[in-house]
Design an enzyme around this catalytic site. Structure first.
Site, PDB file in Angstrom:
ATOM      1  N   ASP A   1      34.080  19.166  38.090  1.00  0.00           N
ATOM      2  CA  ASP A   1      33.720  19.397  39.499  1.00  0.00           C
ATOM      3  C   ASP A   1      33.036  20.758  39.665  1.00  0.00           C
ATOM      4  O   ASP A   1      33.332  21.501  40.608  1.00  0.00           O
ATOM      5  CB  ASP A   1      34.958  19.299  40.381  1.00  0.00           C
ATOM      6  CG  ASP A   1      34.585  19.123  41.865  1.00  0.00           C
ATOM      7  OD1 ASP A   1      33.453  18.673  42.140  1.00  0.00           O
ATOM      8  OD2 ASP A   1      35.423  19.439  42.727  1.00  0.00           O
TER       9      ASP A   1
ATOM     10  N   ASN B   1      32.942  25.959  44.005  1.00  0.00           N
ATOM     11  CA  ASN B   1      33.994  26.266  43.030  1.00  0.00           C
ATOM     12  C   ASN B   1      33.626  27.454  42.137  1.00  0.00           C
ATOM     13  O   ASN B   1      34.241  27.656  41.095  1.00  0.00           O
ATOM     14  CB  ASN B   1      34.283  25.047  42.147  1.00  0.00           C
ATOM     15  CG  ASN B   1      35.057  23.986  42.896  1.00  0.00           C
ATOM     16  OD1 ASN B   1      35.677  24.271  43.916  1.00  0.00           O
ATOM     17  ND2 ASN B   1      35.016  22.757  42.406  1.00  0.00           N
TER      18      ASN B   1
ATOM     19  N   ASP C   1      39.241  26.074  41.077  1.00  0.00           N
ATOM     20  CA  ASP C   1      39.634  24.691  41.373  1.00  0.00           C
ATOM     21  C   ASP C   1      39.564  23.786  40.144  1.00  0.00           C
ATOM     22  O   ASP C   1      38.605  23.031  39.948  1.00  0.00           O
ATOM     23  CB  ASP C   1      38.759  24.120  42.485  1.00  0.00           C
ATOM     24  CG  ASP C   1      39.323  22.795  43.021  1.00  0.00           C
ATOM     25  OD1 ASP C   1      40.358  22.349  42.490  1.00  0.00           O
ATOM     26  OD2 ASP C   1      38.721  22.234  43.935  1.00  0.00           O
TER      27      ASP C   1
ATOM     28  N   LYS D   1      30.435  23.123  41.002  1.00  0.00           N
ATOM     29  CA  LYS D   1      29.559  23.115  42.176  1.00  0.00           C
ATOM     30  C   LYS D   1      29.629  24.509  42.799  1.00  0.00           C
ATOM     31  O   LYS D   1      30.525  25.305  42.472  1.00  0.00           O
ATOM     32  CB  LYS D   1      29.995  22.052  43.176  1.00  0.00           C
ATOM     33  CG  LYS D   1      31.431  22.208  43.679  1.00  0.00           C
ATOM     34  CD  LYS D   1      31.822  21.058  44.592  1.00  0.00           C
ATOM     35  CE  LYS D   1      33.262  21.216  45.084  1.00  0.00           C
ATOM     36  NZ  LYS D   1      33.676  20.098  45.962  1.00  0.00           N
ATOM     37  N   PRO D   2      28.719  24.837  43.703  1.00  0.00           N
ATOM     38  CA  PRO D   2      28.731  26.187  44.286  1.00  0.00           C
ATOM     39  C   PRO D   2      30.050  26.554  44.942  1.00  0.00           C
ATOM     40  O   PRO D   2      30.481  27.710  44.863  1.00  0.00           O
ATOM     41  CB  PRO D   2      27.597  26.122  45.319  1.00  0.00           C
ATOM     42  CG  PRO D   2      26.663  25.083  44.789  1.00  0.00           C
ATOM     43  CD  PRO D   2      27.530  24.052  44.127  1.00  0.00           C
TER      44      PRO D   2
END
Length: 284
Positions: free
Chosen positions: A3, A8, A21, A5-6
């Site tokens: 996962d 996280n 996360d 992504k920006p």
């Protein structure tokens, strides 16, 4: 991780990137799609009964329910790098379904055309990370880092050169500003020049130049050897004796355009109008 992504990722005050996360992280391949009951999410929307993650950053094999590994995270990292460089995600569409189809079937729009000024090596790294088949991507983060290191070093060199150029430009700006300021003030006043006043070849002393600069009072001895106040008009004529005090006169100074003040030894201060008779100012 599954996962990336920006949302996280954070950058610490020291400039280090931290991944947050790990709720979806797995040490082994994920189960088949039919065994999953978690949510597939897009910004502002979510669905249940699908795969966990954010589709515009998920690898094709992840969306298709195939086994995932570290190479899937490399695809996600490629999406992040593309977005950082181009300003938008390469696969994000208007809805979840179109986004998922784009990730699985479409090639990312050419980063080199969107940002023509990027180094070709950097564009090639991002494109390799975004290949659909895991076997054609970087096989490990270490392999990807090895290709990034020369670009990072070159970037540091350019930044050092830029800082040096900015320092030189700052100095040049100060010089230009100083020149402009001096020009705005107009031509500088000529430096003061020296002019001949008199030549004291004998015992003349204690000179005092008149305010008009045309006469010079001084002290010299009279025929009896007593110091007196004299006046040189600087016109070539002989100096004129102004005082005849037997006690002696000294320390002449101008109190006005036509008036001298001088001291009499043991006789106080006297005033002498040019062409007139002396009178005491502060007799002792």
């Amino acid at each position: 991780h599954r996962d990336l992504k920006p949302g996280n990722l954070i950058v610490t005050p020291e400039g280090r990137v931290k991944v947050l996360d790990f709720g979806l992280a797995k040490a082994t391949a994920v189960p088949a799609l039919s065994d999953r009951t978690s949510a597939l999410t897009l910004p502002g929307s979510s669905l249940t009964g699908g795969l966990a993650g954010t589709p515009e950053y998920m690898a094709p094999e992840h969306l298709e329910g195939r086994p995932v590994d570290a190479r899937s995270d490399i695809f996600s990292l490629g999406c992040l790098l593309y977005e950082m460089l181009a300003g938008e995600n390469p696969f994000l569409k208007d809805n979840l379904a179109e986004t998922a189809v784009a990730v699985v079937t479409e090639q990312a729009p050419s980063l080199g055309r969107r940002r023509p000024g990027l180094p070709r090596a950097l564009v090639a790294i991002v494109e390799r990370a975004l290949r659909k088949e895991p076997a054609r991507r970087y096989q490990s983060a270490a392999e990807m880092i090895a290709d990034l290191r020369p670009l990072i070093a070159a970037g540091e060199t350019r930044r050092r050169r830029l800082r040096g150029a900015l320092a030189v430009a700052a100095v040049a700006l100060v010089i230009v500003a100083a020149i402009a300021w001096l020009r705005a003030r107009g031509p500088a006043a000529p430096p003061p020049s020296a002019a001949w006043i008199a030549t004291f070849a004998d015992a003349r002393r204690e000179p005092a130049l008149a305010p008009d600069g045309r006469r010079l009072a001084f002290v010299d001895d009279d025929r009896a050897g007593v110091p007196q106040v004299w006046l040189d008009r600087r016109d070539g004529r002989p100096a004129q004796q102004l005082t005849s005090d037997p006690r002696g006169a000294h320390a002449p100074r101008w109190s006005g355009p036509q008036t001298l003040v001088y001291e009499v030894r043991d006789g106080g201060t006297w005033e002498l109008p040019i062409g007139g008779a002396p009178r005491p100012l502060s007799p002792r």
